[in-house]
Design a protein around this motif. Structure first.
Motif, short mmCIF file in Angstrom:
data_model
loop_
_atom_site.label_atom_id
_atom_site.label_comp_id
_atom_site.label_asym_id
_atom_site.label_seq_id
_atom_site.Cartn_x
_atom_site.Cartn_y
_atom_site.Cartn_z
N LEU A 1 0.83 -1.22 0.00
CA LEU A 1 0.00 0.00 0.00
C LEU A 1 0.86 1.26 0.00
O LEU A 1 0.57 2.24 -0.69
CB LEU A 1 -0.93 -0.02 1.22
CG LEU A 1 -2.00 -1.11 1.24
CD1 LEU A 1 -2.77 -1.06 2.56
CD2 LEU A 1 -2.95 -0.95 0.06
N GLY A 2 1.93 1.25 0.81
CA GLY A 2 2.84 2.40 0.85
C GLY A 2 3.53 2.60 -0.48
O GLY A 2 3.70 3.75 -0.95
N ALA A 3 3.94 1.51 -1.13
CA ALA A 3 4.59 1.61 -2.44
C ALA A 3 3.63 2.17 -3.47
O ALA A 3 4.02 2.96 -4.35
CB ALA A 3 5.11 0.24 -2.86
N ALA A 4 2.35 1.77 -3.41
CA ALA A 4 1.36 2.28 -4.37
C ALA A 4 1.19 3.79 -4.22
O ALA A 4 1.15 4.54 -5.21
CB ALA A 4 0.03 1.56 -4.15
N ALA A 5 1.07 4.25 -2.97
CA ALA A 5 0.92 5.70 -2.73
C ALA A 5 2.17 6.45 -3.16
O ALA A 5 2.09 7.54 -3.75
CB ALA A 5 0.62 5.94 -1.25
N THR A 6 3.35 5.89 -2.88
CA THR A 6 4.61 6.53 -3.25
C THR A 6 4.76 6.61 -4.77
O THR A 6 5.15 7.64 -5.32
CB THR A 6 5.80 5.76 -2.65
OG1 THR A 6 5.65 5.71 -1.23
CG2 THR A 6 7.11 6.43 -3.00
N MET A 7 4.45 5.50 -5.44
CA MET A 7 4.54 5.47 -6.90
C MET A 7 3.61 6.51 -7.51
O MET A 7 3.98 7.22 -8.46
CB MET A 7 4.18 4.07 -7.41
CG MET A 7 4.13 3.94 -8.92
SD MET A 7 5.75 4.16 -9.68
CE MET A 7 6.52 2.60 -9.23
N SER A 8 2.41 6.62 -7.00
CA SER A 8 1.46 7.61 -7.51
C SER A 8 2.01 9.02 -7.39
O SER A 8 1.94 9.81 -8.34
CB SER A 8 0.14 7.49 -6.76
OG SER A 8 -0.75 8.51 -7.12
#
Length: 638
Positions: free
Chosen positions: A576-583
């Motif tokens: 979830l953190g990686a998804a938010a960071t990637m966005s």
């Protein structure tokens, strides 16, 4: 025009006289308003003040009404300042307007700029009490040396007062007897009506300094013996904080007076004042009175050569931690005084080596207040060690041109500083390995880490932060992540997280961010702790945004690749953190790079879905608990 000016001045003098007479039988509110106008009308450069206003102000400084007393004291201080300013400008109003001063103590010292060891010898002279001259200003030579150095003689010469100034001084002195000082001191130790006024009052100490100068000149009925008796009565048993405030102001005024004395008189004043101050600073400090004595120390050292107050400087700098003491405030207050000494004297302070050795040796001090004071003081010491000191402006310009288009990157850590930082973190690692997992009680690792974090926090919050950049990739980051994993100590976790968030916001020189970014990627890919992998994402996003237009294209791609790989992490929180960071990283990227990145990610994950199809459900077989292989497949597709 001259006749007109003369007539105006006579009219002003006459009106001032009438106002002074009116003050004698007026209500205090009316008096407070009249006094302001009377001072403006009566006080002028040519005559300083009339006898009427002098008598009114000196007697009013011990008026029982607090508001009037404050006004009269301020007026007395203004009168003293004007009396001293006149001889400094050679009694000339023109020089006053042009800010031309002719101090008898001022000397111009030629600087041997061609000598390579000049700066080293200059600084080392501040480590000894003997001085050829005093350098009260801190800035000369810090960046570049001039041809001469403005300094002051060790023993001041007397100001040459003219007839007008002598008349005013004698008039004021005629009313300064033991009763006047006794009353003035009694009012000083009264509790202020306004709590914002409950502080060390520099104006009071300055007024007393001028009155003590009149005693030194032999113009008053009161003597220094009277002042000593009255000062002892003011302090009493030292049980009340207001006694300490008044005593600190009196002692400060006495020491300020000693600057204008000969060697014998100066020694006598220090022989009386310093034992009293040392006794109070050793055993008499409390949380209520520390602010007064802290201000006393800063007043004695601010914009002054530390050798002027050598007994005080030497005593404070000689502090050693007492590991057997359980008086935490006593220890921390002395360290705070040491911090005041370092911050006020700056690069002139040259007694730091024993202090640093003692603090580094005892990083794991058991008391929180002491550790906080140690961390702040270590940061202050290392901040003040840096200087440029080019021999001349030409050398400065040429050195900057030769380095790069933006000059030399400042505040590079020295070899000694690098060794000290590495040694400290090696000790922390040894303590970490020795600490049993899940230990609830404080340990050398947790205590020492807090001290180091306070030191780093103070440094990273100031412009000296770039001094630590080289330690970010290999020294700081992993240790900070380990500290954040100590769930038994929330304070340590909070401090470590606070410092950790500083790192990506610190400016890096061109090319210096490569190691930092590589370290972020390495930890994100290889760390066994999912907490660490999650926390590293925060700094990845910040450093990507901060250096969006400075970072190399390869570094941007490497960061995005790392984050995209973390989308397949085994831990849901990391995904979830990686998804938010990637966005966030994609949204803030330039259009061309963003479009190419989105296409690349689309191709990558389409291929990944194709290579990892979901198994077909067999007819007639009820669903069961997924196998590890099936769970891994779901995560991969997710």
């Amino acid at each position: 025009m001259r006749r007109r000016r003369t007539n105006i001045e006579k009219s002003k003098e006459k009106l001032a006289g009438e106002l002074i007479e009116e003050i004698g039988h007026s209500h205090w509110r009316k008096t407070s308003r009249i006094l302001t106008y009377a001072m403006v009308l009566d006080c002028r450069f040519e005559t300083i003040a009339s006898d009427g206003i002098i008598d009114l102000v000196v007697k009013g400084a011990i008026d029982p009404h607090p508001s009037l007393r404050m006004l009269y004291s301020g007026s007395l201080l203004s009168m003293f300042s004007l009396t001293v300013s006149r001889p400094l400008v050679d009694h000339s109003y023109e020089n006053l307007l042009l800010e031309k001063q002719f101090s008898p103590d001022r000397v111009d010292v030629p600087i041997p700029r061609e000598e390579p060891d000049w700066t080293k010898d200059y600084l080392s002279s501040f480590a000894k009490p003997a001085a050829k001259y005093y350098v009260d200003e801190e800035h000369p030579g810090w960046l570049v040396w001039g041809k001469t150095l403005k300094a002051n003689t060790v023993f001041s010469e007397e100001l040459k007062y003219d007839e007008v100034e002598n008349h005013v001084r004698k008039r004021i002195a005629s009313m300064l007897d033991r009763h006047w000082f006794s009353t003035y001191f009694d009012f000083m130790k009264q509790e202020p009506r306004d709590q914002t006024a409950d502080r060390f009052r520099t104006s009071t100490a300055t007024t007393l300094m001028y009155t003590f100068d009149l005693i030194r000149a032999g113009l008053t009925k009161a003597t220094f013996d009277d002042i000593k008796d009255l000062a002892q009565a003011v302090y009493g048993d030292g049980s009340d904080k207001h006694q300490h405030r008044a005593t600190a102001e009196i002692m400060s005024a006495l020491l300020a007076t000693s600057d204008d004395c000969d060697e014998k008189a100066r020694s006598e004043i220090w022989a009386y004042v310093f034992p009293i101050v040392r006794r109070i600073l050793t055993n008499g400090l409390t949380q209520e009175n520390f602010g007064y004595w802290g201000s006393f120390v800063m007043t004695q050292l601010n914009q002054r050569d530390p050798r002027r107050s050598w007994p005080l400087v030497e005593w404070i700098a000689g502090f050693k931690l007492d590991m057997d003491s359980n008086a935490a405030f006593k220890e921390s207050s002395k360290i705070q005084l040491l911090n005041y000494l370092v911050t006020t004297t700056g690069w002139h302070f040259q007694l730091e080596k024993p202090i640093v050795e003692d603090f580094v040796k005892h990083l794991d001090h058991p008391y929180k207040g002491v550790r906080e004071a140690m961390g702040g003081t270590l940061a202050s010491i290392f901040k003040s060690r840096y200087y440029e000191a080019y021999p001349d402006v030409e050398s400065l310009v040429q050195a900057q041109k030769a380095a790069s288009s933006i000059g030399i990157w400042p505040r590079r850590p020295t070899e000694q500083y690098t060794e000290l930082v590495m040694d400290v973190f090696e000790r922390l690692e040894v303590w970490r390995q020795a600490r049993p997992a899940g230990q609830q009680t404080p340990s050398p690792y947790t205590q020492g880490s807090k001290t180091v974090l306070l030191w780093l926090d103070s440094t990273l919050s100031s412009l000296e932060c770039i001094q630590l950049v080289k330690f970010f990739p290999e020294v700081f980051m992993e240790q900070l992540l380990h500290m954040m994993d100590i769930k038994e100590d929330p304070e340590l976790q909070s401090l470590a997280y606070h410092v950790f968030r500083h790192l990506p916001n610190i400016p890096h020189a061109a090319g210096e961010d490569v190691d930092f970014v590589n370290a972020l990627i390495r930890i994100g890919k290889t760390s066994k702790s999912w907490h660490q992998r999650l926390r590293i994402l925060i700094n990845m996003q910040v450093v990507y945004f901060r250096r969006l237009f400075l970072m190399a294209h390869a570094q941007q791609e490497a960061l995005l690749e790392c984050v995209s790989d973390m989308l397949s992490d085994t831990q849901l929180e990391v995904r979830l953190g990686a998804a938010a960071t990637m966005s966030g990283m994609i949204r803030c990227s330039p259009t061309a790079f963003r479009t190419a990145t989105v296409e690349s990610l689309k191709t990558k994950f389409t291929t990944q879905l194709t290579k990892n199809p979901l198994p077909k459900r067999k007819p007639g077989v009820p669903p069961g608990t997924p196998t590890p292989e099936q769970a891994k497949l779901v995560i991969t597709r997710h």
